[in-house]
Structures are given as structure tokens and as C-alpha cells.
Design an enzyme around this catalytic site. Structure first.
Site, mmCIF file in Angstrom:
data_model
loop_
_atom_site.group_PDB
_atom_site.id
_atom_site.type_symbol
_atom_site.label_atom_id
_atom_site.label_comp_id
_atom_site.label_asym_id
_atom_site.label_seq_id
_atom_site.Cartn_x
_atom_site.Cartn_y
_atom_site.Cartn_z
ATOM 1 N N GLU A 256 0.897 -1.155 0.000
ATOM 2 C CA GLU A 256 0.000 0.000 0.000
ATOM 3 C C GLU A 256 0.928 1.195 0.000
ATOM 4 O OE1 GLU A 256 -3.082 -0.310 -0.306
ATOM 5 O OE2 GLU A 256 -3.294 -2.431 0.183
ATOM 6 N N CYS A 295 -2.479 8.763 3.287
ATOM 7 C CA CYS A 295 -2.268 8.171 1.964
ATOM 8 C C CYS A 295 -3.451 8.440 1.049
ATOM 9 C CB CYS A 295 -2.050 6.680 2.112
ATOM 10 S SG CYS A 295 -3.359 5.859 3.025
HETATM 11 P P1 NAP Z 1 8.671 4.856 4.044
HETATM 12 O O1 NAP Z 1 9.805 5.754 4.311
HETATM 13 O O2 NAP Z 1 8.619 4.161 2.746
HETATM 14 O O3 NAP Z 1 8.667 3.815 5.250
HETATM 15 C C1 NAP Z 1 7.665 2.875 5.361
HETATM 16 C C2 NAP Z 1 8.100 1.774 6.289
HETATM 17 O O4 NAP Z 1 9.145 1.039 5.663
HETATM 18 C C3 NAP Z 1 8.669 2.257 7.611
HETATM 19 O O5 NAP Z 1 8.240 1.385 8.627
HETATM 20 C C4 NAP Z 1 10.154 2.160 7.389
HETATM 21 O O6 NAP Z 1 10.857 2.013 8.590
HETATM 22 C C5 NAP Z 1 10.201 0.893 6.589
HETATM 23 N N1 NAP Z 1 11.441 0.682 5.880
HETATM 24 C C6 NAP Z 1 12.171 1.582 5.180
HETATM 25 N N2 NAP Z 1 13.247 0.967 4.657
HETATM 26 C C7 NAP Z 1 13.198 -0.315 5.039
HETATM 27 C C8 NAP Z 1 14.040 -1.450 4.833
HETATM 28 N N3 NAP Z 1 15.148 -1.366 4.088
HETATM 29 N N4 NAP Z 1 13.693 -2.616 5.383
HETATM 30 C C9 NAP Z 1 12.564 -2.729 6.131
HETATM 31 N N5 NAP Z 1 11.738 -1.695 6.368
HETATM 32 C C10 NAP Z 1 12.057 -0.497 5.831
HETATM 33 O O7 NAP Z 1 7.286 5.620 4.193
HETATM 34 P P2 NAP Z 1 6.823 6.591 5.372
HETATM 35 O O8 NAP Z 1 7.594 7.858 5.219
HETATM 36 O O9 NAP Z 1 6.811 5.913 6.675
HETATM 37 O O10 NAP Z 1 5.311 6.848 4.963
HETATM 38 C C11 NAP Z 1 4.907 7.820 4.048
HETATM 39 C C12 NAP Z 1 4.474 7.182 2.771
HETATM 40 O O11 NAP Z 1 3.577 6.125 3.036
HETATM 41 C C13 NAP Z 1 3.706 8.123 1.882
HETATM 42 O O12 NAP Z 1 4.214 8.012 0.591
HETATM 43 C C14 NAP Z 1 2.281 7.618 1.931
HETATM 44 O O13 NAP Z 1 1.524 7.858 0.768
HETATM 45 C C15 NAP Z 1 2.446 6.173 2.166
HETATM 46 N N6 NAP Z 1 1.303 5.599 2.840
HETATM 47 C C16 NAP Z 1 0.498 4.768 2.149
HETATM 48 C C17 NAP Z 1 -0.607 4.207 2.767
HETATM 49 C C18 NAP Z 1 -1.513 3.266 2.026
HETATM 50 O O14 NAP Z 1 -2.356 2.645 2.652
HETATM 51 N N7 NAP Z 1 -1.366 3.147 0.731
HETATM 52 C C19 NAP Z 1 -0.872 4.496 4.096
HETATM 53 C C20 NAP Z 1 -0.042 5.357 4.776
HETATM 54 C C21 NAP Z 1 1.053 5.905 4.137
HETATM 55 P P3 NAP Z 1 11.736 3.201 9.213
HETATM 56 O O15 NAP Z 1 10.796 4.263 9.583
HETATM 57 O O16 NAP Z 1 12.375 2.564 10.380
HETATM 58 O O17 NAP Z 1 12.693 3.633 8.153
#
Ligand code: NAP
Length: 671
Positions: A256, A295
Site C-alpha cells: 500500500e 495516503c
Molecule cells: P517509508 O519511508 O517508505 O517507510 C515505510 C516503512 O518502511 C517504515 O516502517 C520504514 O521504517 C520501513 N522501511 C524503510 N526501509 C526499510 C528497509 N530497508 N527494510 C525494512 N523496512 C524499511 O514511508 P513513510 O515515510 O513511513 O510513509 C509515508 C508514505 O507512506 C507516503 O508516501 C504515503 O503515501 C504512504 N502511505 C500509504 C498508505 C496506504 O495505505 N497506501 C498508508 C499510509 C502511508 P523506518 O521508519 O524505520 O525507516
């Protein structure tokens, strides 16, 4: 300073090597630390499989649904601690209602659906049996059984509670244990929520573990019985999805991710209509709730060219009334972004959008809190006059309070712009015109996981463009990740394997615990209406004597009920109808006679008839024909402490043993 612990293999583990600092969104001060590179993630997986899977899969769907309900009620009772902590993520009290109460509410919906829509057994039956042979002695049935591994939920920072619970509830309902990996920035809220759930004592060992920080090499060791559900940016999704072991072992991976969601002001929703005002309300809410870090937030606002100026004026007026400030203060409408990094990211993305669109509201430079140490930003509205030539407005997600207004010429143009998001979680259309709704649904549904229509008729009860509901599918194609979550019982099925099972009716009945037509009938027992719920077994059958249906019966029924439809009363007219040989008995007369044939009249364990399902009339009954009934216990579902539902398979046949009618009868029976 809070130390955000992981919960691994039954132990709380403090931050260690590689721990990261977490800042308050309000003050910018470091308030917590999370992460430990030495975490033994392989032991966590083994613990989940050895303890969690075994314990959860010994329970039925109803046992697990009851557990979810108790867990949700426990969280509701203790939610104040979560509210108190969440302010530091930048969330206001009304944001808490979405994240914390919304998460608990989602869990309650899954608890209720589990009891009402899933069997009190460990196998879920997907659809009716398929007859695969001439006589029905070889049939097929799709079943779903829980996967035997662990679900790894990697969540985004914006919903530290809802984001966890909306995935955890269907996972536990399905019978799988979970390892939660929250985004580090808000992991201190998730950690407390996990502690609450573990402290409740309601979960079996191994059902729930927590990774605060990185996942180490966990993805390298998962297999086809494990699931990864990821929520976050498209960038991270791409990286994780491409992990060699995830590809080689075909590990289920659901994403997602970000989404350039749009909202369309219908051509009928001109200034002065309730729809125009509704559109403005929805757009303002989506820009400012959670400071736009949702999101599903509206990033692109599509309006008929002639309405653009009026719309921008109305949106600017609304945005100027939004108070940005400390979320702990009651007058605050919008808090800060989650972190200074996130603020920088949004500013950078807004600058990209600004190369193609004019900013018409919200200057971050002159904003009154510009020098504040917290991650405050004003809502920013852009106007892109030429969306066909533009790219960034359709491609760049500024994950904050940022939206762009753009004009469209006609419905084809509106659909083309909607679809420039290349796959989104949701699009909304504010219209009262059914033709507009149908045209956009046809042209844009394949690009969207959810379409939300609203107008003056539905606005008082509508749930909002941005709200994913547990009952409805959440996810979207393409850019949105191609995943699917929620959607009622479908959500639990993502953690189960669907298997086509083929065999004889007895074999299928033995597997599913549900009588399949053609399976053995147990006929030598006392009348089934005299036996309590617990004494009935699947396949218990009553064959009734037959009863002849006379012309007098048909006329009496017609005159008594007032149903004097010609097929029952007028021979010539009935015979002219391709379905009837002449006058025939009412279908409802046959059902009534059937009940007269199979009921046992004395007070007993059958408390009430609560409905009929799947009724089919297959062959007309003429005066002089006779009917008889076979009544078989098909399935049993406990409903509460006093009684349960019995689903009976009822077949009516005539004097030539031809099928006349078939249905499923539901009764509530005392234990
Ligand atoms: P993100 O930077 O992509 O991080 C998402 C998750 O992935 C975090 O828990 C992050 O952990 C983890 N992660 C990052 N690198 C990783 C790796 N190498 N191995 C394992 N886990 C890893 O996104 P975010 O900044 O938290 O969220 C914002 C984005 O999420 C926006 O683009 C938004 O649109 C999207 N979003 C989508 C939905 C949906 O339902 N479609 C819902 C909410 C948000 P760390 O924080 O520890 O790096």
C-alpha cells in the site's frame, strides 16, 4: 527520553547498536530512541511459528473473533495513554479519533464480521460446491486455510495505531501471528499500544511481536507460508519487493504505497449548490487532517474550467480559517508534520509542483510559525492552469497539506486527468448526476481501489473521501502499490491459502464440516426438531411422507392470501405462459406445505425460523401432483450462550422424484 523496546521471542529488548533518535514534531527535541541491529529476527520468526501459529490455529474463527473484540475493548478502555503520547507525533485530538479510535473500531468490525460471516471452525468455505460429474458423486469446493508462517507488517509513520490494527485484526482472525514493524518516527506510540495488547493477557504467546527499528535480514528468510504487508512510499516498496529471497521464494508481498488521489467537482456542482459547498468542505478536510499526511488525502482537485476561480476563492477562504499550532491546544485545527525531515521533504516536493503550478495559498517563508523549531507548515494550495502539459502535479506526492487545483473541459478530460495518477487509492466525485457518476466509474474505476461519490442526498451520512473503511477494500493499482487490504472477510483471506478441494460429497463434508448434497444422510434418529443444537450432527435427515396438492388447496390459498395471479387461477392464461402447463400451485403454498410436512409441533429446542436462503423453484406443481420433503442438517453455528443457528438443506420432490424446490432454512436452536 523514551526507550522504544522491541518485543522479540517473549522478551522486551531495549534499543542497542544502530538506534535512531526520534524527535517531537512539536518542539523538534529528541524524545525517544529506537532500533537495535543486534535483534535476533530469526528467533522472532521461529517463536511466531512455533508458538503463535500453533496456538492461534487451534482456535476457531469465532474464538479468534471473540479475542479481537476483547482486545479492542481493552484498548478502548486504555486509549488515553495513547492520546497523550500521540500529540508529539503532531496529531491533534481529532486526528487521534481517526488513528486510535479508528483503529479500535476497525478491530471491532473484524470481530463482528468474524462471528457473523465466518464459521465456528478452522476452515473457511469459499463459495458453493461445484458439481464436477454427472451424478454429483465427484464435486469440488474451494476452501481457505491459514498460512503456517508469520505476517510481517511494515507500517508507515502516519497512523501508528490504525496502521497496525487494520492489518493485525484480519491477520489474527485468519489465524496467523504477526510481527509489527512500525515506522521509527512514531514507533513510541505503536510500542505502547503493543504493550497494552500483550498486558491484556488476551493473546496467546507468539501471536504478536514488535520490531522497533530495522528488520535485519528477516526478509531473506521468509518463505511461501509468510506474508509481508508493506505500507509506505513507492520507493521503499520497490526496494523491499525486489529482495532476492522475496522473489525467489514467492513470498506474498502486498504494498500500500503513495497515491496521487484526486477529487472531481461534478459539472452540475456549480457555485451556489450544496454540492459545491460539500466539495469545499471535503477538500479542506483532506488537506488539513493529519496535516495532509494521509495516503488517501486529496492531492489533485479537478474542477470544470468555469468553476476554477470560484473554487479557489472558496478554498482560500476556508484555509485562512485553519489554525496551525500545537496539537495539544484545543483551538488547533492542524498540527505540525511528523518531523523536520518530513517537513523538508514536503517543501522539496512542493517546490517541484511549484514549477508547473502557481501557489495560491500558503507561503512557508512568511508563515507565522516559519521559525518555530517544530515541523510546522501552512496548508499550501496550488493552481495548475494546464494540467495536460504538466507532470509533477500528477506524479509528485507531497505528503503534507498540499493540493493542486486544475481545470477540466468535459467528462472524458476529467477521467483522463484522474487516470494520470497511474493508479490511486481513491478518487471522489461530488455530483448528483447519475450519468456523470456512471461515465467516471466506467472510465476510472480500473485505475482506482475506491470511488467515493457524494452529494446533498448522502452528505449527512457519508464517511469522507479519505476514510478507508474495514468493510470496503483499501488499496489501489499501479502507483498505489497494486495491493488490497480490508474489504470485510476478504482481508482475512489474504492471510490464508485458497485451495480447490475435489472429492466425493462425503469427503468434502468431512473436510468442511458442512453437509454437501449427495453425502450420507443419517435418518434413523428421533425427529431433528426434538433434539437440541448439540445433539444434531451434520447430515441428520428427515424424510417426510408425501402430500397431494389439490385444486381446492390452490384456490383456498389464493383467496386467503389474495394472491390470485393468473398462473394459479386461469387455466388458459397459465397454459399460454411458456413456464406452466396450466394452473399450478403457488410457490409459497409449497413452502407452507413443506413446513407442515417437516415441523414437529411441540415446544422444543427450535426457537424460531429466522429466514430462507437460496430459494429456487425448479418444477411447477399441478393439481393432483404430490410433494415430499427431505430436511437435512447442513451446518451449525453457535450464536450466543443460549442458542445457535442451524442451517437446514431442504429439498422438495414430486411423485416422480423430480426436484420441485430447494432452499436453505435457518432456525435458532437451544443448546
Ligand atoms: P517509508 O519511508 O517508505 O517507510 C515505510 C516503512 O518502511 C517504515 O516502517 C520504514 O521504517 C520501513 N522501511 C524503510 N526501509 C526499510 C528497509 N530497508 N527494510 C525494512 N523496512 C524499511 O514511508 P513513510 O515515510 O513511513 O510513509 C509515508 C508514505 O507512506 C507516503 O508516501 C504515503 O503515501 C504512504 N502511505 C500509504 C498508505 C496506504 O495505505 N497506501 C498508508 C499510509 C502511508 P523506518 O521508519 O524505520 O525507516
Amino acid at each position: 527520553m523514551r526507550l522504544v523496546h522491541s518485543f522479540a521471542a517473549g522478551q522486551w529488548i531495549a534499543p542497542g547498536p544502530g538506534a535512531r533518535a526520534i524527535e517531537s514534531a512539536i518542539t523538534g527535541e529528541v524524545i525517544a530512541q529506537a532500533g537495535n541491529d543486534a535483534l535476533d529476527v530469526q528467533a522472532m520468526r521461529a517463536f511466531a511459528r512455533d508458538r503463535g501459529t500453533v496456538a492461534l490455529q487451534a482456535m476457531t474463527f469465532h474464538d479468534r473473533a471473540r479475542m479481537l473484540k476483547a482486545l479492542a475493548l481493552y484498548l478502548r478502555e486504555h486509549r488515553q495513554v495513547l492520546y497523550d503520547l500521540s500529540f508529539d507525533t503532531g496529531a491533534t485530538q481529532s486526528d487521534h479519533l481517526i488513528d486510535i479510535d479508528g483503529g479500535i473500531g476497525t478491530m471491532l468490525v473484524f470481530a463482528s464480521k468474524g462471528r457473523r460471516e465466518m464459521p465456528d471452525s478452522r476452515i473457511y468455505i469459499d463459495g458453493p460446491p461445484e458439481q464436477l460429474s454427472r451424478t454429483g458423486q465427484f464435486q469440488g469446493q474451494h476452501i481457505c486455510t491459514p498460512l503456517q508462517g508469520v505476517a510481517l507488517h511494515i507500517n508507515a509513520f502516519n497512523f501508528p495505531v490504525w496502521g497496525m490494527l487494520e492489518k493485525l485484526a484480519p491477520t489474527l482472525l485468519a489465524g496467523m501471528p504477526a510481527i509489527i514493524k512500525p515506522a521509527t518516527a512514531t514507533s513510541y506510540v505503536t510500542e505502547v499500544c503493543v504493550r497494552l495488547m500483550l498486558d491484556s493477557g488476551l493473546l496467546p504467546d507468539g501471536a504478536l511481536q514488535l520490531i522497533a527499528g530495522g528488520t535485519g535480514d528477516l526478509l531473506d528468510h521468509l518463505d511461501c507460508q509468510d506474508v509481508v504487508t508493506f505500507t509506505g512510499s513507492a520507493q521503499t516498496a520497490k526496494q523491499l519487493r525486489a529482495t532476492p529471497n522475496v522473489l525467489n521464494s514467492a513470498v506474498r508481498f502486498t504494498a500500500e504505497q503513495d497515491s496521487l488521489n484526486a477529487s472531481v467537482l461534478g459539472p452540475d456542482a456549480v457555485q451556489g449548490t450544496p454540492e459545491f459547498d460539500l466539495f469545499v468542505t471535503e477538500a479542506l478536510r483532506e488537506m488539513t487532517v493529519k496535516a495532509g499526511q494521509k495516503c488517501t488525502a486529496i492531492r489533485r482537485i479537478l474542477a470544470p474550467s468555469a468553476q476554477v476561480d470560484a473554487l479557489i476563492t472558496a478554498l482560500r477562504a476556508g484555509l485562512s480559517k485553519i489554525t496551525v499550532g500545537n496539537p495539544r491546544e484545543t483551538g488547533t485545527d492542524m498540527g505540525p508534520l511528523v518531523s523536520s525531515n518530513q517537513k523538508m521533504d514536503v517543501l522539496q516536493k512542493a517546490a517541484q509542483i511549484g514549477t508547473e503550478a502557481e501557489r495560491v495559498f500558503g507561503d512557508p517563508e512568511t508563515f507565522s510559525m516559519a521559525d518555530d523549531q517544530g515541523a510546522f507548515l501552512p496548508p499550501m494550495l496550488f493552481h495548475c492552469a494546464d494540467p495536460d502539459a504538466a507532470h509533477a502535479v500528477h506524479d509528485v506526492e507531497a505528503f503534507g497539506p498540499v493540493s493542486t487545483v486544475m481545470p477540466y473541459n468535459d467528462m472524458d478530460h476529467a477521467a483522463a486527468l484522474l487516470n494520470r495518477g497511474k493508479g490511486s487509492l481513491v478518487a471522489s466525485v461530488i455530483t448528483r448526476d447519475g450519468d456523470v457518476a456512471r461515465a467516471l466509474a466506467m472510465a476510472s474505476a480500473p485505475f482506482h481501489g475506491r470511488l467515493y461519490f457524494n452529494n446533498r442526498d448522502s452528505m449527512a451520512e457519508a464517511t469522507g473521501h479519505g476514510a478507508p473503511l474495514p468493510h470496503m477494500v483499501h488499496g489501489g493499482p499501479g502507483r498505489a502499490g497494486g495491493g488490497e487490504e480490508l474489504g470485510g472477510v476478504r482481508a482475512a483471506l489474504h492471510y490464508m491459502q485458497r485451495t480447490a478441494v475435489q472429492g466425493s460429497p462425503d469427503i468434502l463434508s468431512a473436510i468442511t464440516g458442512k453437509w454437501t448434497p449427495g453425502a450420507t444422510e443419517h435418518v434413523d434418529k428421533p425427529h431433528p426438531f426434538t433434539r437440541p443444537f448439540d445433539d444434531l450432527t451434520i447430515g441428520d435427515t428427515l424424510h417426510t411422507p408425501s402430500r397431494t396438492v389439490t385444486l381446492d388447496d390452490i384456490e383456498t390459498f389464493a383467496n386467503f392470501t389474495g394472491d390470485t395471479f393468473y398462473a394459479h387461477m386461469d387455466h388458459a392464461a397459465a397454459a399460454a405462459n411458456p413456464f406452466f402447463p396450466g394452473r399450478v400451485a403457488h410457490g409459497y403454498l409449497l413452502l407452507s406445505f413443506a413446513a407442515g410436512l417437516f415441523v414437529q409441533p411441540d415446544p422444543g429446542p427450535v426457537l424460531a425460523n429466522t429466514g430462507l436462503d437460496n430459494l429456487r423453484f425448479m418444477k411447477p406443481v399441478e393439481p393432483g401432483d404430490s410433494i415430499k420433503v427431505r430436511l437435512t442438517v447442513k451446518a451449525k453455528t453457535p450464536r450466543n450462550d443460549d442458542y445457535g443457528e442451524v442451517r437446514w438443506h431442504v429439498a422438495l420432490t414430486n411423485q416422480n422424484d423430480e426436484a420441485v424446490a430447494e432452499y436453505e432454512l435457518l432456525t435458532m436452536n437451544e443448546y
